[in-house]
Design a protein around this motif. Sequence first.
Motif, PDB file in Angstrom:
ATOM      1  N   ALA A  65       4.183   5.140  -6.744  1.00  0.00           N
ATOM      2  CA  ALA A  65       4.655   6.363  -6.194  1.00  0.00           C
ATOM      3  C   ALA A  65       6.048   6.672  -6.522  1.00  0.00           C
ATOM      4  N   ASN A  66       6.851   5.663  -6.568  1.00  0.00           N
ATOM      5  CA  ASN A  66       8.259   5.812  -7.076  1.00  0.00           C
ATOM      6  C   ASN A  66       8.471   4.788  -8.233  1.00  0.00           C
ATOM      7  N   PRO A  67       8.429   5.113  -9.455  1.00  0.00           N
ATOM      8  CA  PRO A  67       8.401   3.955 -10.467  1.00  0.00           C
ATOM      9  C   PRO A  67       9.774   3.950 -10.673  1.00  0.00           C
TER      10      PRO A  67
ATOM     11  N   LYS B 214      10.499   0.043  -1.005  1.00  0.00           N
ATOM     12  CA  LYS B 214       9.726   1.515  -1.435  1.00  0.00           C
ATOM     13  C   LYS B 214       9.752   1.525  -2.937  1.00  0.00           C
ATOM     14  N   ALA B 215       9.928   0.306  -3.658  1.00  0.00           N
ATOM     15  CA  ALA B 215       9.761   0.446  -5.208  1.00  0.00           C
ATOM     16  C   ALA B 215       9.335  -1.061  -5.476  1.00  0.00           C
TER      17      ALA B 215
ATOM     18  N   ALA C 182       0.771  -1.168  -0.122  1.00  0.00           N
ATOM     19  CA  ALA C 182      -0.050  -0.020   0.049  1.00  0.00           C
ATOM     20  C   ALA C 182       0.979   1.333   0.072  1.00  0.00           C
ATOM     21  N   GLU C 183       2.013   1.196   0.552  1.00  0.00           N
ATOM     22  CA  GLU C 183       2.989   2.359   0.733  1.00  0.00           C
ATOM     23  C   GLU C 183       3.438   2.643  -0.629  1.00  0.00           C
ATOM     24  N   ASP C 184       3.478   1.489  -1.679  1.00  0.00           N
ATOM     25  CA  ASP C 184       4.124   1.979  -2.946  1.00  0.00           C
ATOM     26  C   ASP C 184       3.207   2.677  -3.904  1.00  0.00           C
ATOM     27  N   LEU C 185       1.774   2.775  -3.252  1.00  0.00           N
ATOM     28  CA  LEU C 185       0.766   3.400  -4.286  1.00  0.00           C
ATOM     29  C   LEU C 185       0.491   4.858  -3.856  1.00  0.00           C
TER      30      LEU C 185
ATOM     31  N   ALA D 273       5.176  14.152 -19.837  1.00  0.00           N
ATOM     32  CA  ALA D 273       5.192  13.460 -18.579  1.00  0.00           C
ATOM     33  C   ALA D 273       4.433  12.446 -18.734  1.00  0.00           C
ATOM     34  N   SER D 274       4.502  11.297 -17.728  1.00  0.00           N
ATOM     35  CA  SER D 274       3.637  10.206 -17.533  1.00  0.00           C
ATOM     36  C   SER D 274       3.834   9.459 -16.319  1.00  0.00           C
ATOM     37  N   ALA D 275       2.790   8.618 -16.164  1.00  0.00           N
ATOM     38  CA  ALA D 275       2.758   8.071 -14.711  1.00  0.00           C
ATOM     39  C   ALA D 275       2.258   6.597 -14.945  1.00  0.00           C
ATOM     40  N   TRP D 276       2.657   5.690 -14.104  1.00  0.00           N
ATOM     41  CA  TRP D 276       2.070   4.213 -14.122  1.00  0.00           C
ATOM     42  C   TRP D 276       0.985   4.301 -13.223  1.00  0.00           C
ATOM     43  N   ARG D 277      -0.245   3.925 -13.943  1.00  0.00           N
ATOM     44  CA  ARG D 277      -1.629   3.692 -13.250  1.00  0.00           C
ATOM     45  C   ARG D 277      -1.675   2.310 -12.903  1.00  0.00           C
TER      46      ARG D 277
END
Length: 399
Positions: A357-359, A388-389, A50-53, A316-320
Amino acid sequence: MLRPSLLIVSLICVLTMGLSACDKGGKSAGMSEADKKSKAAAERPLQVTAEDLLTIRSNALASGPVITGSIQPERRADLRAEVSAIVLQVLKENGETVKKGDLLVRLDDTSIRDLMTSAEAASRAALQNFDQAERQFQRLKTLRTSGMTSTQQLEDAEIRRNNAQSDLVAAKARTVQARQQLERTLVRAPFDGIVSERKVSNGDTAQIGKELVKVIDPTSMRFQGLVSADKINKVKPGQTVGFRINGYEQEFTGKVKRVDPAANVTTRQVEVMVEFADSANQPRVSGLYAEGRIEAGSTQSLTIANAALIRDGDKASAWRVKDGELKKVSVVIGERDPRRGDYALRSGLLDGDKIIANPMSTLKDGQKVQLVASAGTTAAAPAQPAIKAIVATEPAAGK
């Protein structure tokens, strides 16, 4: 006994099956051990906690004019030579701490000391002349009451007494001036602080007005910034300012203390003084570049953390994470919130979407994701380092 045609057909089938088996075996044999591990790891789901999201939420986004400038001390002194003399000794170097009254620079006082000695001698002579003229005047004044001297003699004695008194006052003034000049050959710290810049060395000639040394008070730092003139109508004393300082990773907070009533005639920018909200948590170095935003207002907007963004030039992009799979989503970001460092999210994600959170660079589009309990959530779970990853479990060699 088979007929010749059936025998030929059977041989062809056997050869075809053999070649197919050889081809599969060759491809399998041609894969390296690392490729096998990578393929096996890619087929396993990525385990996240849960901390990774992070969950996309609407937050208050500070808005206001941008302010840029540098960190400068409010208390600083440029100590200059008040007499023309040779520099005999510089007692403090750059960065040294000084107390109020500490000697910083010593100038040659030979000629000034001679002038003071001469002035003191002239003052003593003037005092003797005045005492003698005063006694003469008092004697003639007594004799005049008994009629033993003339009025003219009394007036002459009074004039001599007054002239001697004027000479005495002038001699004392010259003595005081010479003493002040002598004291100015000793340059002392005006307050507790640090020597920020030494301008002279032993043997230099210090003319009147020449810079000798600079002293600053490191506890009086402030953000001395500039704001565009077309935005200055939004700036008022007391407003909160969030800013970053070059060389420091943390975010600083301050308040507008003063707004300059005049704009710079060249740049058309207005100077704004910002004091630190926490005086104990401020840099001790002056001249550092700083940039931030004055919180003149706030708006509600979706925000995304800077650490969750993947930059590729201006894009910019993000991992959903959705339905147990990873999806790389292009996003459009806006201004940055100076308080938290988050960016306004214009498009690409919706409220409630979960992102990494940290890809890491090893993530792949379409990978399966498995949510696992973080270490320490249950007492029966074995001890393991905090994750953390994203972690991909690789199969052991040989399995």
